[in-house]
Design a protein around this motif. Structure first.
Motif, PDB file in Angstrom:
ATOM      1  N   VAL A   1     -23.479 -11.949 119.957  1.00  0.00           N
ATOM      2  CA  VAL A   1     -22.876 -10.987 119.033  1.00  0.00           C
ATOM      3  C   VAL A   1     -22.582 -11.662 117.709  1.00  0.00           C
ATOM      4  CG1 VAL A   1     -20.866  -9.536 118.630  1.00  0.00           C
ATOM      5  CG2 VAL A   1     -21.948  -9.558 120.870  1.00  0.00           C
ATOM      6  N   ARG A   2     -22.046 -12.859 117.752  1.00  0.00           N
ATOM      7  CA  ARG A   2     -21.777 -13.589 116.506  1.00  0.00           C
ATOM      8  C   ARG A   2     -23.059 -13.919 115.775  1.00  0.00           C
ATOM      9  NH1 ARG A   2     -17.676 -17.324 119.070  1.00  0.00           N
ATOM     10  NH2 ARG A   2     -19.611 -18.360 119.622  1.00  0.00           N
ATOM     11  N   TYR A   3     -24.117 -14.268 116.533  1.00  0.00           N
ATOM     12  CA  TYR A   3     -25.391 -14.634 115.905  1.00  0.00           C
ATOM     13  C   TYR A   3     -25.989 -13.443 115.171  1.00  0.00           C
ATOM     14  CZ  TYR A   3     -30.265 -15.985 115.428  1.00  0.00           C
ATOM     15  OH  TYR A   3     -31.495 -16.255 114.925  1.00  0.00           O
ATOM     16  N   PHE A   4     -25.995 -12.276 115.779  1.00  0.00           N
ATOM     17  CA  PHE A   4     -26.624 -11.118 115.159  1.00  0.00           C
ATOM     18  C   PHE A   4     -25.742 -10.470 114.103  1.00  0.00           C
ATOM     19  CE2 PHE A   4     -29.241 -11.207 119.067  1.00  0.00           C
ATOM     20  CZ  PHE A   4     -30.458 -11.320 118.438  1.00  0.00           C
ATOM     21  N   ASP A   5     -24.444 -10.716 114.140  1.00  0.00           N
ATOM     22  CA  ASP A   5     -23.568 -10.161 113.117  1.00  0.00           C
ATOM     23  C   ASP A   5     -23.626 -10.954 111.822  1.00  0.00           C
ATOM     24  OD1 ASP A   5     -22.693  -8.008 114.515  1.00  0.00           O
ATOM     25  OD2 ASP A   5     -20.837  -8.935 115.211  1.00  0.00           O
ATOM     26  N   SER A   6     -23.960 -12.220 111.907  1.00  0.00           N
ATOM     27  CA  SER A   6     -23.999 -13.033 110.704  1.00  0.00           C
ATOM     28  C   SER A   6     -25.303 -12.786 109.952  1.00  0.00           C
ATOM     29  CB  SER A   6     -23.882 -14.510 111.052  1.00  0.00           C
ATOM     30  OG  SER A   6     -25.025 -14.931 111.752  1.00  0.00           O
ATOM     31  N   GLU A   7     -25.195 -12.696 108.655  1.00  0.00           N
ATOM     32  CA  GLU A   7     -26.370 -12.474 107.821  1.00  0.00           C
ATOM     33  C   GLU A   7     -26.610 -13.720 106.977  1.00  0.00           C
ATOM     34  OE1 GLU A   7     -26.418  -8.917 105.577  1.00  0.00           O
ATOM     35  OE2 GLU A   7     -25.618  -7.707 107.208  1.00  0.00           O
ATOM     36  N   ASP A   8     -27.845 -14.129 106.921  1.00  0.00           N
ATOM     37  CA  ASP A   8     -28.208 -15.297 106.135  1.00  0.00           C
ATOM     38  C   ASP A   8     -28.368 -14.869 104.682  1.00  0.00           C
ATOM     39  OD1 ASP A   8     -28.995 -17.762 105.293  1.00  0.00           O
ATOM     40  OD2 ASP A   8     -30.983 -17.683 106.220  1.00  0.00           O
ATOM     41  N   SER A   9     -27.767 -15.598 103.782  1.00  0.00           N
ATOM     42  CA  SER A   9     -27.862 -15.244 102.363  1.00  0.00           C
ATOM     43  C   SER A   9     -29.258 -15.528 101.816  1.00  0.00           C
ATOM     44  CB  SER A   9     -26.819 -16.010 101.556  1.00  0.00           C
ATOM     45  OG  SER A   9     -27.048 -17.409 101.685  1.00  0.00           O
ATOM     46  N   ASN A  10     -30.051 -16.366 102.495  1.00  0.00           N
ATOM     47  CA  ASN A  10     -31.403 -16.683 102.046  1.00  0.00           C
ATOM     48  C   ASN A  10     -32.454 -15.770 102.685  1.00  0.00           C
ATOM     49  OD1 ASN A  10     -30.401 -18.807 100.532  1.00  0.00           O
ATOM     50  ND2 ASN A  10     -30.588 -20.237 102.229  1.00  0.00           N
ATOM     51  N   ALA A  11     -32.041 -14.833 103.512  1.00  0.00           N
ATOM     52  CA  ALA A  11     -32.984 -13.974 104.223  1.00  0.00           C
ATOM     53  C   ALA A  11     -33.634 -12.976 103.260  1.00  0.00           C
ATOM     54  CB  ALA A  11     -32.271 -13.215 105.333  1.00  0.00           C
ATOM     55  N   ILE A  12     -34.852 -12.584 103.591  1.00  0.00           N
ATOM     56  CA  ILE A  12     -35.563 -11.580 102.796  1.00  0.00           C
ATOM     57  C   ILE A  12     -34.984 -10.216 103.132  1.00  0.00           C
ATOM     58  CG2 ILE A  12     -37.790 -10.493 102.379  1.00  0.00           C
ATOM     59  CD1 ILE A  12     -39.083 -13.147 103.179  1.00  0.00           C
ATOM     60  N   ARG A  13     -34.619  -9.477 102.120  1.00  0.00           N
ATOM     61  CA  ARG A  13     -34.056  -8.141 102.336  1.00  0.00           C
ATOM     62  C   ARG A  13     -35.048  -7.101 101.821  1.00  0.00           C
ATOM     63  NH1 ARG A  13     -28.394  -8.747 103.171  1.00  0.00           N
ATOM     64  NH2 ARG A  13     -27.772 -10.868 102.679  1.00  0.00           N
ATOM     65  N   ILE A  14     -35.447  -6.185 102.707  1.00  0.00           N
ATOM     66  CA  ILE A  14     -36.387  -5.129 102.346  1.00  0.00           C
ATOM     67  C   ILE A  14     -35.712  -3.791 102.617  1.00  0.00           C
ATOM     68  CG2 ILE A  14     -38.649  -4.126 102.796  1.00  0.00           C
ATOM     69  CD1 ILE A  14     -39.549  -6.858 103.797  1.00  0.00           C
ATOM     70  N   ASP A  15     -35.747  -2.923 101.643  1.00  0.00           N
ATOM     71  CA  ASP A  15     -35.172  -1.600 101.785  1.00  0.00           C
ATOM     72  C   ASP A  15     -35.966  -0.804 102.820  1.00  0.00           C
ATOM     73  OD1 ASP A  15     -33.493   0.554 101.169  1.00  0.00           O
ATOM     74  OD2 ASP A  15     -34.896   1.336  99.680  1.00  0.00           O
ATOM     75  N   PRO A  16     -35.312  -0.097 103.720  1.00  0.00           N
ATOM     76  CA  PRO A  16     -36.041   0.690 104.722  1.00  0.00           C
ATOM     77  C   PRO A  16     -36.987   1.721 104.112  1.00  0.00           C
ATOM     78  CG  PRO A  16     -33.741   0.507 105.336  1.00  0.00           C
ATOM     79  CD  PRO A  16     -33.874  -0.090 103.967  1.00  0.00           C
ATOM     80  N   LYS A  17     -36.636   2.265 102.962  1.00  0.00           N
ATOM     81  CA  LYS A  17     -37.516   3.235 102.298  1.00  0.00           C
ATOM     82  C   LYS A  17     -38.823   2.569 101.866  1.00  0.00           C
ATOM     83  CE  LYS A  17     -33.712   6.028 100.632  1.00  0.00           C
ATOM     84  NZ  LYS A  17     -32.941   6.476  99.475  1.00  0.00           N
ATOM     85  N   THR A  18     -38.764   1.303 101.480  1.00  0.00           N
ATOM     86  CA  THR A  18     -39.965   0.566 101.097  1.00  0.00           C
ATOM     87  C   THR A  18     -40.887   0.389 102.293  1.00  0.00           C
ATOM     88  OG1 THR A  18     -38.652  -0.624  99.454  1.00  0.00           O
ATOM     89  CG2 THR A  18     -40.783  -1.570 100.043  1.00  0.00           C
ATOM     90  N   VAL A  19     -40.325   0.108 103.450  1.00  0.00           N
ATOM     91  CA  VAL A  19     -41.126  -0.064 104.659  1.00  0.00           C
ATOM     92  C   VAL A  19     -41.812   1.251 105.029  1.00  0.00           C
ATOM     93  CG1 VAL A  19     -41.031  -0.637 107.112  1.00  0.00           C
ATOM     94  CG2 VAL A  19     -39.658  -1.921 105.481  1.00  0.00           C
ATOM     95  N   ILE A  20     -41.095   2.366 104.950  1.00  0.00           N
ATOM     96  CA  ILE A  20     -41.667   3.678 105.259  1.00  0.00           C
ATOM     97  C   ILE A  20     -42.770   4.017 104.261  1.00  0.00           C
ATOM     98  CG2 ILE A  20     -41.171   6.151 105.418  1.00  0.00           C
ATOM     99  CD1 ILE A  20     -40.021   4.558 107.723  1.00  0.00           C
ATOM    100  N   ALA A  21     -42.524   3.789 102.975  1.00  0.00           N
ATOM    101  CA  ALA A  21     -43.527   4.092 101.951  1.00  0.00           C
ATOM    102  C   ALA A  21     -44.781   3.253 102.153  1.00  0.00           C
ATOM    103  CB  ALA A  21     -42.942   3.855 100.559  1.00  0.00           C
TER     104      ALA A  21
END
Length: 53
Positions: free
Chosen positions: A17-37
Motif C-alpha cells: 500500500v505504501r509502495y503504490f501510494d507513493s508517486e515518483d517525482s521523476n515518473a512520466i505523467r500522461i493525461d488519460p485523455k491523451t492515451v484515449i486520443a
C-alpha cells in the motif's frame, strides 16, 4: 493458534500500500485523455490501411 504468533495478514500488505501510494517525482505523467486520443487515432490509421490494401 497462539496469541503471540503473527499471521502476516494486514502487516504483509502494508508495504504494498505504501509502495503504490507513493508517486515518483521523476515518473512520466500522461493525461488519460491523451492515451484515449492516441488509441482512437491508431485505430483509425489501422482501419484506413486495411481499406487501402
Amino acid at each position: 493458534m497462539d496469541k503471540g504468533q503473527n499471521t502476516g495478514g494486514l502487516m504483509s500488505s502494508a508495504g504494498l500500500v505504501r509502495y503504490f501510494d507513493s508517486e515518483d517525482s521523476n515518473a512520466i505523467r500522461i493525461d488519460p485523455k491523451t492515451v484515449i486520443a492516441f488509441g482512437v487515432m491508431l485505430g483509425v490509421v489501422v482501419q484506413l490501411l486495411t481499406l487501402v490494401s
